[in-house]
Design an enzyme around this catalytic site. Structure first.
Site, PDB file in Angstrom:
ATOM      1  N   CYS A   1       4.071   5.518  19.188  1.00  0.00           N
ATOM      2  CA  CYS A   1       5.326   5.806  19.978  1.00  0.00           C
ATOM      3  C   CYS A   1       6.245   5.988  19.040  1.00  0.00           C
ATOM      4  CB  CYS A   1       5.860   4.619  20.633  1.00  0.00           C
ATOM      5  SG  CYS A   1       6.881   4.797  21.865  1.00  0.00           S
TER       6      CYS A   1
ATOM      7  N   GLY B   1       0.658  -1.267   0.108  1.00  0.00           N
ATOM      8  CA  GLY B   1       0.054   0.001  -0.058  1.00  0.00           C
ATOM      9  C   GLY B   1       0.940   1.168   0.126  1.00  0.00           C
TER      10      GLY B   1
ATOM     11  N   GLN C   1      -7.837   0.122   2.883  1.00  0.00           N
ATOM     12  CA  GLN C   1      -8.657  -0.319   4.005  1.00  0.00           C
ATOM     13  C   GLN C   1      -9.865  -0.776   3.594  1.00  0.00           C
ATOM     14  OE1 GLN C   1      -8.474  -0.963   7.318  1.00  0.00           O
ATOM     15  NE2 GLN C   1      -6.330  -0.424   7.328  1.00  0.00           N
TER      16      GLN C   1
ATOM     17  N   THR D   1      11.477  -7.296 -10.944  1.00  0.00           N
ATOM     18  CA  THR D   1      10.912  -8.563 -10.900  1.00  0.00           C
ATOM     19  C   THR D   1       9.729  -8.600  -9.894  1.00  0.00           C
ATOM     20  OG1 THR D   1      12.986  -9.362 -11.901  1.00  0.00           O
ATOM     21  CG2 THR D   1      11.132 -11.058 -10.976  1.00  0.00           C
TER      22      THR D   1
ATOM     23  N   ASN E   1      -8.007   4.341   8.196  1.00  0.00           N
ATOM     24  CA  ASN E   1      -7.623   3.130   9.120  1.00  0.00           C
ATOM     25  C   ASN E   1      -7.515   3.166  10.399  1.00  0.00           C
ATOM     26  OD1 ASN E   1      -5.337   5.153   8.122  1.00  0.00           O
ATOM     27  ND2 ASN E   1      -3.995   3.971   9.365  1.00  0.00           N
TER      28      ASN E   1
ATOM     29  N   SER F   1      -3.589  -2.833  -1.091  1.00  0.00           N
ATOM     30  CA  SER F   1      -2.446  -3.749  -0.220  1.00  0.00           C
ATOM     31  C   SER F   1      -3.028  -5.281   0.086  1.00  0.00           C
ATOM     32  CB  SER F   1      -1.967  -3.020   0.932  1.00  0.00           C
ATOM     33  OG  SER F   1      -0.996  -3.839   1.712  1.00  0.00           O
ATOM     34  N   GLY F   2      -2.195  -6.229  -0.121  1.00  0.00           N
ATOM     35  CA  GLY F   2      -2.489  -7.848  -0.001  1.00  0.00           C
ATOM     36  C   GLY F   2      -2.790  -8.051   1.490  1.00  0.00           C
ATOM     37  N   HIS F   3      -1.804  -7.734   2.442  1.00  0.00           N
ATOM     38  CA  HIS F   3      -2.047  -8.217   3.733  1.00  0.00           C
ATOM     39  C   HIS F   3      -3.217  -7.709   4.654  1.00  0.00           C
ATOM     40  CE1 HIS F   3      -0.071  -4.878   6.273  1.00  0.00           C
ATOM     41  NE2 HIS F   3       0.247  -4.411   4.902  1.00  0.00           N
TER      42      HIS F   3
HETATM   43  C1  PLP Z   1      -1.875  -0.266   5.876  1.00  0.00           C
HETATM   44  C2  PLP Z   1      -2.247   0.795   5.182  1.00  0.00           C
HETATM   45  C3  PLP Z   1      -1.214   1.197   4.102  1.00  0.00           C
HETATM   46  C4  PLP Z   1       0.115   0.691   3.969  1.00  0.00           C
HETATM   47  O1  PLP Z   1      -0.160  -0.542   3.085  1.00  0.00           O
HETATM   48  P1  PLP Z   1       1.293  -1.312   3.383  1.00  0.00           P
HETATM   49  O2  PLP Z   1       1.123  -2.568   2.561  1.00  0.00           O
HETATM   50  O3  PLP Z   1       1.650  -1.784   4.638  1.00  0.00           O
HETATM   51  O4  PLP Z   1       2.342  -0.669   2.648  1.00  0.00           O
HETATM   52  C5  PLP Z   1      -1.693   2.613   3.377  1.00  0.00           C
HETATM   53  N1  PLP Z   1      -2.934   3.064   3.431  1.00  0.00           N
HETATM   54  C6  PLP Z   1      -3.769   2.515   4.563  1.00  0.00           C
HETATM   55  C7  PLP Z   1      -5.150   3.160   4.487  1.00  0.00           C
HETATM   56  C8  PLP Z   1      -3.578   1.656   5.297  1.00  0.00           C
HETATM   57  O5  PLP Z   1      -4.230   1.010   6.208  1.00  0.00           O
END
Ligand code: PLP
Length: 374
Positions: free
Chosen positions: A313, A58, A166, A225, A138, A186-188
């Site tokens: 923090c 992301g 999100q 790649t 987020n 973003s994947g995770h």
């Molecule tokens: C987590 C998040 C990102 C960053 O994504 P990553 O894959 O961790 O770099 C960017 N924008 C929002 C709103 C997110 O919640």
């Protein structure tokens, strides 16, 4: 990570190790699989597969869009409009651009963390090149009026980027309705692996400078790649999200609201941070008066519950959340804020467990707080 995601990825870490840029028998099938994932992502966005490029996540996706447009316009239009509640990947990118001569307007938000499209209209100048407003937040889950903002941008011929990290896979997204030129995911954040993301770039958008230079990967938009196992896992997560979105959304909203109700009853003086209805099913952010979020977090952690607080923090000090601060919440309340995030693996039992252990923790902390007066 979803087990199915792991199982889909596993062959691409072992036997199917070909490079998708190679024209030989080992590369070709990998390219095919990668393009299938493009289709899966495109389907969830109502986009075309040729509009999807892969990257490392992301943050990079936000960077490619914002810096990409800005660097293309180094000698042209140099004003950007964004909001005060963006993810650091957007905010810090804009701050960096300010250092190299761009002007950025950071739009304020209301008490729910919502951007008013009228404010965007007012902020637009002759030399505005890009508007970047998140799809949903987020920290508090508030869903922004992105369609309206997209219309405003389109009418004025200004590029529009939305960080939909999100929202993707959790609520429906349609790039045509949203009127976006760029959309980051973003994947995770949807049960896929870490370190993989994508950017939607509307077909016909040529005015973008690639921030990573190199080979001709990803239609010359992003050299390097591709993370093939990550991309395959991302694709599987999309497949699952597509199948489960409606039921998942109902289920998670149920858990979220159940915890909210229970805590409202058992913990006096709590407030909801974020929009009461226009909010992600996965996010519950509550302010608890006269406590330090950090102390609650540590106590919950000891009992197996992971939450985030309203502070970050950084460099040894507790920085109050820029999102909650932008919503006009006073610092002491920001520090007493907790964010609960829900996933498909959570159950009503988890909700009951938190509802049982949190009230005594709050009570104990309030008893030693000089601010608390029953
Ligand atoms: C987590 C998040 C990102 C960053 O994504 P990553 O894959 O961790 O770099 C960017 N924008 C929002 C709103 C997110 O919640």
């Amino acid at each position: 990570m979803h087990l199915e995601v792991f199982e889909a990825m596993s062959p691409y870490l072992k036997d199917c190790f070909g490079n998708p840029s190679s024209a030989h028998q080992f590369g070709r099938p990998v390219k095919v699989v990668m393009d299938e994932v493009r289709e899966k992502i495109a389907e969830l966005l109502n986009a075309s597969p040729s509009e999807i490029i892969f990257c490392s996540g992301g943050s990079e996706s936000d960077n490619i869009a914002i810096k990409g447009v800005a660097l293309f316009n180094l000698k042209g239009k140099k004003h950007i409009v964004t909001s005060r509640v963006e993810h650091p990947a957007v905010l810090n990118t804009c701050r960096l651009l300010e250092k190299i001569g761009f002007e950025v307007t950071y739009i304020k938000v209301d008490q729910y963390g919502m951007v008013n499209p009228e404010e965007i209209k007012k902020a637009i100048k002759e030399n505005t090149v890009l508007i970047s407003i998140q799809h949903s937040n987020n920290e508090v889950g508030t869903i922004q009026p992105v369609e309206k903002i997209g219309t405003i941008a389109k009418e004025r011929n200004i590029f529009f980027h939305t960080d939909a990290v999100q929202s993707f896979g959790k609520i429906p997204l349609n790039v045509n309705d949203l009127n976006v030129d760029f959309l980051s995911i973003s994947g995770h954040k949807l049960g896929g692996p870490k370190g993989v993301g994508a950017l939607y770039i509307k077909n016909g958008t040529s005015k973008l400078f690639p921030i990573i230079s190199g080979g001709h990967h990803e239609r010359n938009r992003r050299a390097g790649t591709e993370n093939v196992p990550g991309i395959v896992g991302f694709g599987k997560a999309c497949e699952i999200a597509k199948k489960d979105m409606e039921s998942g959304s109902k289920y998670l909203t149920g858990l979220r609201d159940s915890l909210h109700r229970k805590l409202t009853c058992s913990v006096p003086k709590t407030t909801l941070n974020g929009h009461p209805t226009k909010r992600l099913p996965t996010t519950l952010n509550i302010g608890i008066e006269c406590v330090e979020g950090e102390s609650i977090m540590i106590n919950l952690d000891l009992q197996g519950v992971a939450v985030s607080t309203g502070s970050a923090c950084s460099s040894g000090t507790l920085e109050p959340s820029h999102v909650l601060t932008a919503m006009g919440i006073p610092h002491e309340k920001v520090h007493g804020s907790l964010r609960f995030s829900f996933g498909k693996m959570n159950t009503e039992e988890d909700v009951n467990y938190v509802a049982e252990i949190l009230p005594p923790i709050v009570k104990k902390i309030r008893e030693i707080s000089p601010l608390w007066n029953e």
